[in-house]
Each structure stands twice: as C-alpha cells, then as structure tokens.
Design a protein around this motif. Sequence first.
Motif, PDB file in Angstrom:
ATOM      1  N   MET A 112      -3.977  -1.264  -8.315  1.00 46.94           N
ATOM      2  CA  MET A 112      -3.503  -2.631  -8.387  1.00 46.94           C
ATOM      3  C   MET A 112      -3.977  -3.366  -9.291  1.00 46.94           C
ATOM      4  SD  MET A 112      -1.619  -1.966  -5.794  1.00 46.94           S
ATOM      5  CE  MET A 112      -0.889  -2.104  -3.839  1.00 46.94           C
ATOM      6  N   THR A 113      -5.257  -3.238 -10.046  1.00 45.18           N
ATOM      7  CA  THR A 113      -5.625  -4.167  -9.973  1.00 45.18           C
ATOM      8  C   THR A 113      -4.846  -4.964 -11.284  1.00 45.18           C
ATOM      9  OG1 THR A 113      -8.016  -3.398  -9.710  1.00 45.18           O
ATOM     10  CG2 THR A 113      -8.116  -5.275 -11.324  1.00 45.18           C
ATOM     11  N   ASN A 114      -3.925  -3.956 -11.920  1.00 40.97           N
ATOM     12  CA  ASN A 114      -3.394  -4.448 -13.146  1.00 40.97           C
ATOM     13  C   ASN A 114      -1.463  -4.595 -12.890  1.00 40.97           C
ATOM     14  OD1 ASN A 114      -5.919  -3.853 -14.674  1.00 40.97           O
ATOM     15  ND2 ASN A 114      -4.635  -1.923 -15.891  1.00 40.97           N
ATOM     16  N   SER A 115      -1.645  -5.610 -11.259  1.00 40.64           N
ATOM     17  CA  SER A 115      -0.733  -5.346 -10.590  1.00 40.64           C
ATOM     18  C   SER A 115      -0.772  -6.564 -10.571  1.00 40.64           C
ATOM     19  CB  SER A 115      -0.210  -4.464 -10.234  1.00 40.64           C
ATOM     20  OG  SER A 115      -0.098  -3.463 -10.217  1.00 40.64           O
ATOM     21  N   TYR A 116       0.443  -7.413 -10.244  1.00 38.43           N
ATOM     22  CA  TYR A 116       1.120  -8.848  -9.991  1.00 38.43           C
ATOM     23  C   TYR A 116       2.080  -8.806  -8.639  1.00 38.43           C
ATOM     24  CZ  TYR A 116      -0.036  -9.494 -14.595  1.00 38.43           C
ATOM     25  OH  TYR A 116      -0.674  -9.861 -16.240  1.00 38.43           O
ATOM     26  N   MET A 117       1.235  -9.671  -7.616  1.00 36.31           N
ATOM     27  CA  MET A 117       2.832 -10.024  -6.250  1.00 36.31           C
ATOM     28  C   MET A 117       2.796 -11.365  -7.000  1.00 36.31           C
ATOM     29  SD  MET A 117       3.417  -9.229  -3.527  1.00 36.31           S
ATOM     30  CE  MET A 117       4.891 -10.112  -2.505  1.00 36.31           C
ATOM     31  N   VAL A 118       4.183 -11.859  -7.259  1.00 30.77           N
ATOM     32  CA  VAL A 118       4.377 -13.078  -6.638  1.00 30.77           C
ATOM     33  C   VAL A 118       5.438 -13.163  -5.850  1.00 30.77           C
ATOM     34  CG1 VAL A 118       6.327 -13.550  -8.141  1.00 30.77           C
ATOM     35  CG2 VAL A 118       5.039 -12.097  -9.378  1.00 30.77           C
ATOM     36  N   GLY A 119       5.328 -13.954  -5.020  1.00 32.08           N
ATOM     37  CA  GLY A 119       6.000 -14.844  -3.878  1.00 32.08           C
ATOM     38  C   GLY A 119       5.766 -16.423  -3.923  1.00 32.08           C
ATOM     39  N   ALA A 135      -3.943  -5.731  -0.782  1.00 34.34           N
ATOM     40  CA  ALA A 135      -3.934  -4.792  -1.387  1.00 34.34           C
ATOM     41  C   ALA A 135      -4.264  -4.379  -2.311  1.00 34.34           C
ATOM     42  CB  ALA A 135      -2.436  -4.720  -1.293  1.00 34.34           C
ATOM     43  N   GLY A 136      -5.160  -5.518  -2.930  1.00 32.11           N
ATOM     44  CA  GLY A 136      -6.383  -5.185  -3.671  1.00 32.11           C
ATOM     45  C   GLY A 136      -5.414  -6.227  -5.079  1.00 32.11           C
ATOM     46  N   ILE A 137      -4.227  -6.321  -5.327  1.00 28.31           N
ATOM     47  CA  ILE A 137      -4.369  -6.987  -6.128  1.00 28.31           C
ATOM     48  C   ILE A 137      -4.778  -7.154  -7.448  1.00 28.31           C
ATOM     49  CG2 ILE A 137      -1.298  -7.986  -7.031  1.00 28.31           C
ATOM     50  CD1 ILE A 137      -0.751  -5.764  -6.335  1.00 28.31           C
ATOM     51  N   GLY A 138      -4.485  -7.758  -7.990  1.00 32.85           N
ATOM     52  CA  GLY A 138      -5.010  -8.291  -9.565  1.00 32.85           C
ATOM     53  C   GLY A 138      -4.518  -9.566  -9.867  1.00 32.85           C
ATOM     54  N   THR A 139      -3.458 -10.255 -10.128  1.00 32.86           N
ATOM     55  CA  THR A 139      -3.136 -11.145  -9.810  1.00 32.86           C
ATOM     56  C   THR A 139      -2.119 -11.542  -9.222  1.00 32.86           C
ATOM     57  OG1 THR A 139      -3.449 -10.730 -12.612  1.00 32.86           O
ATOM     58  CG2 THR A 139      -1.857 -12.567 -11.319  1.00 32.86           C
ATOM     59  N   ASN A 140      -2.185 -12.901  -7.986  1.00 32.16           N
ATOM     60  CA  ASN A 140      -1.429 -13.075  -6.943  1.00 32.16           C
ATOM     61  C   ASN A 140      -0.537 -14.424  -7.708  1.00 32.16           C
ATOM     62  OD1 ASN A 140      -1.857 -11.076  -4.787  1.00 32.16           O
ATOM     63  ND2 ASN A 140      -3.574 -11.448  -5.135  1.00 32.16           N
ATOM     64  N   VAL A 141       1.196 -14.091  -8.063  1.00 26.29           N
ATOM     65  CA  VAL A 141       1.593 -15.839  -8.261  1.00 26.29           C
ATOM     66  C   VAL A 141       1.971 -16.028  -7.302  1.00 26.29           C
ATOM     67  CG1 VAL A 141       3.186 -15.932 -10.236  1.00 26.29           C
ATOM     68  CG2 VAL A 141       1.031 -14.279 -10.729  1.00 26.29           C
ATOM     69  N   LEU A 174       0.942  -1.496   0.337  1.00 27.30           N
ATOM     70  CA  LEU A 174      -0.195  -0.084  -0.059  1.00 27.30           C
ATOM     71  C   LEU A 174       0.839   1.975   0.104  1.00 27.30           C
ATOM     72  CD1 LEU A 174      -2.541  -1.272   2.643  1.00 27.30           C
ATOM     73  CD2 LEU A 174      -2.139  -1.171   0.261  1.00 27.30           C
ATOM     74  N   ASP A 175       2.134   1.410   0.466  1.00 29.35           N
ATOM     75  CA  ASP A 175       3.570   1.976   0.848  1.00 29.35           C
ATOM     76  C   ASP A 175       3.640   3.067  -0.628  1.00 29.35           C
ATOM     77  OD1 ASP A 175       2.793   2.948   3.265  1.00 29.35           O
ATOM     78  OD2 ASP A 175       4.450   1.743   3.879  1.00 29.35           O
ATOM     79  N   ALA A 176       3.453   1.127  -1.163  1.00 25.97           N
ATOM     80  CA  ALA A 176       4.121   1.652  -3.040  1.00 25.97           C
ATOM     81  C   ALA A 176       2.748   2.157  -3.726  1.00 25.97           C
ATOM     82  CB  ALA A 176       4.666   0.282  -3.021  1.00 25.97           C
ATOM     83  N   LYS A 177       1.630   1.676  -3.632  1.00 23.66           N
ATOM     84  CA  LYS A 177       1.066   1.986  -4.773  1.00 23.66           C
ATOM     85  C   LYS A 177       0.771   3.727  -4.399  1.00 23.66           C
ATOM     86  CE  LYS A 177      -4.345   1.886  -3.936  1.00 23.66           C
ATOM     87  NZ  LYS A 177      -6.136   1.658  -3.840  1.00 23.66           N
ATOM     88  N   GLN A 178       0.813   4.096  -3.041  1.00 25.41           N
ATOM     89  CA  GLN A 178       0.573   5.488  -3.147  1.00 25.41           C
ATOM     90  C   GLN A 178       1.999   6.653  -3.884  1.00 25.41           C
ATOM     91  OE1 GLN A 178       0.012   7.054   0.835  1.00 25.41           O
ATOM     92  NE2 GLN A 178      -0.758   9.141   0.142  1.00 25.41           N
ATOM     93  N   ARG A 179       2.220   6.336  -3.102  1.00 26.52           N
ATOM     94  CA  ARG A 179       4.091   6.680  -3.875  1.00 26.52           C
ATOM     95  C   ARG A 179       4.376   6.607  -5.222  1.00 26.52           C
ATOM     96  NH1 ARG A 179      10.302   4.513  -2.592  1.00 26.52           N
ATOM     97  NH2 ARG A 179      11.594   5.568  -3.516  1.00 26.52           N
ATOM     98  N   PHE A 180       3.963   5.636  -5.900  1.00 26.22           N
ATOM     99  CA  PHE A 180       4.060   5.070  -7.468  1.00 26.22           C
ATOM    100  C   PHE A 180       3.161   5.196  -7.758  1.00 26.22           C
ATOM    101  CE2 PHE A 180       7.813   2.857  -5.677  1.00 26.22           C
ATOM    102  CZ  PHE A 180       9.045   3.903  -5.875  1.00 26.22           C
ATOM    103  N   ASN A 181       1.995   5.750  -7.079  1.00 25.35           N
ATOM    104  CA  ASN A 181       0.096   5.920  -8.296  1.00 25.35           C
ATOM    105  C   ASN A 181       0.174   4.361  -8.832  1.00 25.35           C
ATOM    106  OD1 ASN A 181      -1.772   6.789  -8.630  1.00 25.35           O
ATOM    107  ND2 ASN A 181      -1.459   7.530 -11.137  1.00 25.35           N
ATOM    108  N   ILE A 182       0.048   3.510  -8.344  1.00 27.31           N
ATOM    109  CA  ILE A 182      -0.023   2.126  -8.616  1.00 27.31           C
ATOM    110  C   ILE A 182      -1.084   1.933  -9.523  1.00 27.31           C
ATOM    111  CG2 ILE A 182       0.567  -0.518  -7.821  1.00 27.31           C
ATOM    112  CD1 ILE A 182       3.041   1.022  -9.082  1.00 27.31           C
TER     113      ILE A 182
END
Length: 190
Positions: free
Chosen positions: A125-132, A144-150, A115-123
């Motif tokens: 989240m729906t079109n973004s990916y979390m990879v872990g 965080a509302g990430i659209g695709t969790n990988v 969420l900090d990164a979302k605010q800082r970089f105007n991300i």
Amino acid sequence: MNNAIFMDRDGTINVDKSYVHNINNFFFIENVIDAMIILKKMNFFLIIVTNQSGIARGLFTKNDFLLLTKWMIFYLKLYHVHIDAIYFCPHHSKGIVKKFKQTCLCRKPNPGMLLDAKQRFNINMTNSYMVGDTENDMLAGQSAGIGTNVLVCSGKETKKRPEKSIATWIIESLAFLPNIIRIHKNIKII
C-alpha cells in the motif's frame, strides 16, 4: 509484494453523468485508456474501487451495473488493458432497496474495498496510489495506508482545483498520472 493503482470509476475513468449504469451514458475521459496502458507497462495492478449507491437507491439494479462492467472490461481489453479487479459498494444507509440499505465498511470513505484488494493481491500500500475525484476517495486511500492519494479534477463540472484537500497530489486527469509517477519515482516504461 505488488504495487497498485486504485481508481474510482465515475469522474475518474468515465465522465460522471450521475448514476451511470448503461453503455449509452458511459464515456471514457479523454486519454485515460492510454494512461492505463502505460500504467500496466509500469507493472502496476489496476484495481477499480467504486461506490454505486444507485443500486441501494433503486435507480438501477446490481445486474445493470454488472452488465456495464462486463462491457467496460471487454472494451478495455480491445486496447490490451487488463483490469485486475473491480470492487463495488452497492450500499447506502438511506437506500430504498432493503437488501442494500445499510451502513458498511466498503463504502468510501471507508477503506474496505481497498483492504480486501490488499489482502487478495498482496499489495504494498505504501508504494501504491489511490486516484479519485472526491475527498471520500482520498479518505479511503488514507485510511487504507495508501502512500500517494491523487485527486483528479476531471470529475467536476467546473474542473476547478479545490482550495483544500488531503490529497498528496491534485492533477487534472488520470491521463497525466503516468508521467507524474515517472518524474517522481524515476520509473522507466518497458
């Protein structure tokens, strides 16, 4: 708005050797640097979000982590990979270093770093990916509302796919992500 690839570090970018905190124990997972090159060409922000409870546990210092991070950024730049940001959580509720012994909103599965990164970089989240490589990464992305969790299997000793996961996709490694995104989103590389 910008699209991002949020990436865990240990087990996703580098081989997880438990509390990696120096250059001698840091080994990039095969082909992840190539994947990052392609993801940058696809106009994604690359943002690392990593729990580093070894700091709170007294296994290494914050400075140890920062030195390794500085080296990693330098090494990736040799391949023209720009990491847009690195967020890390040094906290743990059972830590022995008083300064970092706490429950916080940044430690995954909490979404604070994302969420900090979302605010800082105007991300977007729906079109973004979390990879872990853990369910905690998936939970943080979901919260965080990430659209695709990988979920990647590269961080596990057995490299076995889990039977159950809240992940949108389960893949062998970050190395495969660019091709999978291209297939699903019909994105072309410049």
